[in-house]
Write a protein that holds these residues in place. Structure first.
Motif, PDB file in Angstrom:
ATOM      1  N   THR A 133      24.098  20.352  90.869  1.00 26.74           N
ATOM      2  CA  THR A 133      23.035  21.086  91.541  1.00 26.74           C
ATOM      3  C   THR A 133      21.903  20.114  91.828  1.00 26.74           C
ATOM      4  O   THR A 133      21.665  19.178  91.063  1.00 26.74           O
ATOM      5  CB  THR A 133      22.515  22.249  90.673  1.00 26.74           C
ATOM      6  OG1 THR A 133      22.026  21.735  89.441  1.00 26.74           O
ATOM      7  CG2 THR A 133      23.595  23.282  90.437  1.00 26.74           C
ATOM      8  N   HIS A 134      21.210  20.344  92.923  1.00 26.74           N
ATOM      9  CA  HIS A 134      20.139  19.426  93.293  1.00 26.74           C
ATOM     10  C   HIS A 134      18.813  19.765  92.627  1.00 26.74           C
ATOM     11  O   HIS A 134      18.147  18.873  92.113  1.00 26.74           O
ATOM     12  CB  HIS A 134      19.981  19.376  94.807  1.00 26.74           C
ATOM     13  CG  HIS A 134      20.981  18.477  95.451  1.00 26.74           C
ATOM     14  ND1 HIS A 134      20.978  18.188  96.785  1.00 26.74           N
ATOM     15  CD2 HIS A 134      22.031  17.789  94.944  1.00 26.74           C
ATOM     16  CE1 HIS A 134      21.976  17.372  97.072  1.00 26.74           C
ATOM     17  NE2 HIS A 134      22.632  17.124  95.967  1.00 26.74           N
TER      18      HIS A 134
ATOM     19  N   HIS B 285      29.430  15.459  95.958  1.00 31.46           N
ATOM     20  CA  HIS B 285      29.168  14.101  96.440  1.00 31.46           C
ATOM     21  C   HIS B 285      30.446  13.485  96.999  1.00 31.46           C
ATOM     22  O   HIS B 285      31.543  13.752  96.524  1.00 31.46           O
ATOM     23  CB  HIS B 285      28.607  13.232  95.316  1.00 31.46           C
ATOM     24  CG  HIS B 285      27.211  13.611  94.954  1.00 31.46           C
ATOM     25  ND1 HIS B 285      26.100  13.123  95.601  1.00 31.46           N
ATOM     26  CD2 HIS B 285      26.749  14.484  94.017  1.00 31.46           C
ATOM     27  CE1 HIS B 285      25.010  13.648  95.087  1.00 31.46           C
ATOM     28  NE2 HIS B 285      25.374  14.479  94.115  1.00 31.46           N
TER      29      HIS B 285
ATOM     30  N   GLY C 164      19.469  19.671  88.722  1.00 27.67           N
ATOM     31  CA  GLY C 164      20.113  18.434  88.317  1.00 27.67           C
ATOM     32  C   GLY C 164      21.238  18.619  87.306  1.00 27.67           C
ATOM     33  O   GLY C 164      21.485  17.739  86.476  1.00 27.67           O
TER      34      GLY C 164
ATOM     35  N   ASP D   5      19.241  27.487  94.048  1.00 24.01           N
ATOM     36  CA  ASP D   5      19.459  26.035  93.979  1.00 24.01           C
ATOM     37  C   ASP D   5      20.438  25.667  95.083  1.00 24.01           C
ATOM     38  O   ASP D   5      20.790  26.507  95.918  1.00 24.01           O
ATOM     39  CB  ASP D   5      20.017  25.650  92.608  1.00 24.01           C
ATOM     40  CG  ASP D   5      19.692  24.221  92.199  1.00 24.01           C
ATOM     41  OD1 ASP D   5      19.493  23.370  93.097  1.00 24.01           O
ATOM     42  OD2 ASP D   5      19.668  23.946  90.986  1.00 24.01           O
TER      43      ASP D   5
ATOM     44  N   ALA E 261      28.113  21.354 100.618  1.00 21.05           N
ATOM     45  CA  ALA E 261      27.091  21.990  99.791  1.00 21.05           C
ATOM     46  C   ALA E 261      27.080  23.494 100.048  1.00 21.05           C
ATOM     47  O   ALA E 261      27.610  23.971 101.053  1.00 21.05           O
ATOM     48  CB  ALA E 261      25.722  21.392 100.104  1.00 21.05           C
TER      49      ALA E 261
ATOM     50  N   HIS F 273      26.268  20.780  95.296  1.00 17.66           N
ATOM     51  CA  HIS F 273      26.662  19.717  96.217  1.00 17.66           C
ATOM     52  C   HIS F 273      27.858  18.947  95.663  1.00 17.66           C
ATOM     53  O   HIS F 273      27.899  18.629  94.472  1.00 17.66           O
ATOM     54  CB  HIS F 273      25.480  18.769  96.424  1.00 17.66           C
ATOM     55  CG  HIS F 273      25.763  17.663  97.371  1.00 17.66           C
ATOM     56  ND1 HIS F 273      25.960  16.366  96.963  1.00 17.66           N
ATOM     57  CD2 HIS F 273      25.894  17.645  98.722  1.00 17.66           C
ATOM     58  CE1 HIS F 273      26.184  15.600  98.021  1.00 17.66           C
ATOM     59  NE2 HIS F 273      26.159  16.353  99.096  1.00 17.66           N
TER      60      HIS F 273
END
Length: 126
Positions: free
Chosen positions: A113-114, A83, A117, A78, A88, A81
């Motif tokens: 995590t992108h 924000h 989610g 994964d 990242a 990140h």
């Protein structure tokens, strides 16, 4: 008179050594106290296993200007990140990944995590 000086020479040597030691010790304390914003690195360690985040996501207080080091260990590939700081790290199963940066802006920032989610934590920078 020469004998008096000769008898006091060891005392003078000890006195000079004590003064030098005192000056060195006080200089160390002054330099660390005088450094503005000098604080320890904020270490945050997170583990992801079976879509469960440990420790459970919560707010982490950070001092503005402090270095933050986030270590994430995941059981799946994964991307973690932060924000607001646009930092990242690619996560590989079982391999700790680090994100390190200076928290130079105030606010509340999500770390997630992108792909999956998952929220890892929130950084509250003041």
């Amino acid at each position: 008179m020469t004998s008096t000086i000769a008898r006091r020479r060891p005392l003078l040597a000890v006195l000079v050594f004590a003064i030098a030691l005192l000056m060195a010790t006080s200089a160390c304390g002054a330099s660390s106290a005088a450094a503005p914003g000098a604080s320890a690195v904020k270490e945050i360690a997170v583990t992801i296993a079976g879509r469960k985040v440990t420790p459970p996501p919560g707010r982490v207080d950070v001092t503005k200007g402090q270095t933050v080091r986030i270590t994430v260990t995941s059981d799946v590939a994964d991307v973690a990140h932060v924000h607001g700081f646009d930092k990242a790290a690619n996560l590989q199963p079982g391999t700790p990944a680090k994100i390190e940066f200076v928290a130079d802006q105030s606010g509340l920032f999500e770390v997630e995590t992108h792909g999956t989610g998952l929220q890892l934590c929130q950084l509250l920078v003041r």
